[in-house]
Design a protein around this motif. Sequence first.
Motif, short mmCIF file in Angstrom:
data_model
loop_
_atom_site.label_atom_id
_atom_site.label_comp_id
_atom_site.label_asym_id
_atom_site.label_seq_id
_atom_site.Cartn_x
_atom_site.Cartn_y
_atom_site.Cartn_z
N ALA A 44 -6.99 -12.76 -7.99
CA ALA A 44 -8.13 -11.96 -7.66
C ALA A 44 -9.52 -12.69 -8.15
O ALA A 44 -10.47 -12.68 -7.09
CB ALA A 44 -8.15 -10.64 -8.39
N GLU A 99 0.17 2.65 -7.74
CA GLU A 99 -0.61 1.60 -8.56
C GLU A 99 -1.32 0.67 -7.92
O GLU A 99 -2.17 0.30 -8.61
CB GLU A 99 0.55 0.83 -9.58
CG GLU A 99 1.48 -0.04 -8.86
CD GLU A 99 2.82 0.37 -8.52
OE1 GLU A 99 3.82 -0.57 -8.58
OE2 GLU A 99 3.09 1.46 -8.39
N THR A 100 -1.15 0.42 -6.79
CA THR A 100 -1.95 -0.56 -5.94
C THR A 100 -2.98 0.17 -5.10
O THR A 100 -3.96 -0.46 -4.85
CB THR A 100 -1.16 -1.54 -5.08
OG1 THR A 100 -0.45 -1.05 -4.11
CG2 THR A 100 -0.41 -2.44 -5.88
N VAL A 101 -2.90 1.46 -4.90
CA VAL A 101 -3.99 1.97 -3.97
C VAL A 101 -4.76 3.12 -4.90
O VAL A 101 -5.83 3.55 -4.33
CB VAL A 101 -3.47 2.79 -2.66
CG1 VAL A 101 -2.62 1.74 -2.01
CG2 VAL A 101 -2.40 4.12 -3.20
N GLY A 113 -13.93 -6.11 -3.22
CA GLY A 113 -12.65 -5.29 -3.83
C GLY A 113 -11.50 -5.96 -3.43
O GLY A 113 -11.43 -6.90 -2.59
N TRP A 114 -10.47 -5.68 -4.13
CA TRP A 114 -9.19 -6.32 -3.75
C TRP A 114 -8.03 -5.51 -4.64
O TRP A 114 -8.25 -4.58 -5.50
CB TRP A 114 -9.08 -7.72 -4.60
CG TRP A 114 -9.47 -7.76 -6.14
CD1 TRP A 114 -8.42 -7.79 -6.99
CD2 TRP A 114 -10.71 -8.13 -6.55
NE1 TRP A 114 -9.24 -7.54 -8.36
CE2 TRP A 114 -10.68 -7.88 -7.88
CE3 TRP A 114 -11.96 -8.32 -6.17
CZ2 TRP A 114 -11.54 -8.08 -8.80
CZ3 TRP A 114 -12.91 -8.41 -7.04
CH2 TRP A 114 -12.84 -8.42 -8.45
N HIS A 115 -6.90 -5.79 -4.01
CA HIS A 115 -5.67 -5.26 -4.88
C HIS A 115 -4.64 -6.35 -4.57
O HIS A 115 -4.43 -6.78 -3.35
CB HIS A 115 -5.35 -3.94 -4.37
CG HIS A 115 -5.36 -3.43 -3.04
ND1 HIS A 115 -6.32 -3.34 -2.05
CD2 HIS A 115 -4.11 -2.96 -2.42
CE1 HIS A 115 -5.94 -3.02 -1.12
NE2 HIS A 115 -4.48 -2.64 -1.32
N GLY A 170 -2.03 -10.13 -1.52
CA GLY A 170 -2.68 -8.87 -1.49
C GLY A 170 -3.79 -8.96 -0.43
O GLY A 170 -3.52 -9.72 0.58
N GLN A 221 0.18 -9.96 -9.68
CA GLN A 221 -0.97 -9.87 -10.81
C GLN A 221 -0.90 -10.70 -12.13
O GLN A 221 0.29 -11.22 -12.70
CB GLN A 221 -0.98 -8.38 -11.03
CG GLN A 221 -1.27 -7.44 -9.93
CD GLN A 221 -0.98 -6.05 -10.22
OE1 GLN A 221 -0.87 -5.69 -11.62
NE2 GLN A 221 -1.38 -5.21 -9.49
N GLU A 276 0.84 -1.14 0.22
CA GLU A 276 -0.17 -0.08 -0.12
C GLU A 276 0.60 1.34 0.08
O GLU A 276 0.33 2.35 0.13
CB GLU A 276 -0.87 0.01 1.22
CG GLU A 276 -2.06 -1.17 0.89
CD GLU A 276 -3.23 -0.97 1.74
OE1 GLU A 276 -3.35 -0.04 2.65
OE2 GLU A 276 -4.00 -2.04 1.63
N HIS A 318 -0.37 -7.39 -5.03
CA HIS A 318 1.08 -6.77 -5.08
C HIS A 318 1.43 -7.00 -6.70
O HIS A 318 0.93 -7.98 -7.38
CB HIS A 318 1.74 -7.51 -4.40
CG HIS A 318 3.35 -6.93 -4.32
ND1 HIS A 318 4.16 -7.12 -5.31
CD2 HIS A 318 4.18 -6.29 -3.52
CE1 HIS A 318 5.52 -6.64 -4.92
NE2 HIS A 318 5.26 -6.10 -3.87
N LEU A 349 -8.69 2.94 -4.63
CA LEU A 349 -9.35 2.79 -3.42
C LEU A 349 -10.20 4.04 -2.88
O LEU A 349 -10.52 4.00 -1.93
CB LEU A 349 -8.11 2.63 -2.36
CG LEU A 349 -7.61 1.22 -2.52
CD1 LEU A 349 -6.53 1.16 -1.44
CD2 LEU A 349 -8.28 0.01 -2.55
#
Length: 122
Positions: free
Chosen positions: A113, A30-32, A100-102, A78, A108, A26, A104, A35
Amino acid sequence: MRTISSERLIMRPWDADDADFLFDLESRWETVRFLGPQAKPMTGRSEAVESIIRRRTIDDPIHGIWAISSRESGELFGNILLKPIPLSIDVEGEAPVEIGWHLHPDAQGAGYATEAASAVMT
């Protein structure tokens, strides 16, 4: 909070030992970035520790925020979230859920996911 498993994954409550991973995950824009309008990357490990403490207070048999890890190795990938949307009560008086998900960036593109979402929704 329950632990959920699928063919390749374990979705489990966040643990204090996960703080370094959560901070790595976090602290990346690119990962947050998806959100919400107030999204911002973490700037210190202490934010990850505080976030894990908040996540662990969720005591619900269905909803939660889980760490996604490899069933085989325990490697963290993640997180996944399942929560009610109270302002969207349906005609039966039930709140639909948001998922929801995210992940690393290194995790990916492997279908994690989709697999985690399917497991959490069942």
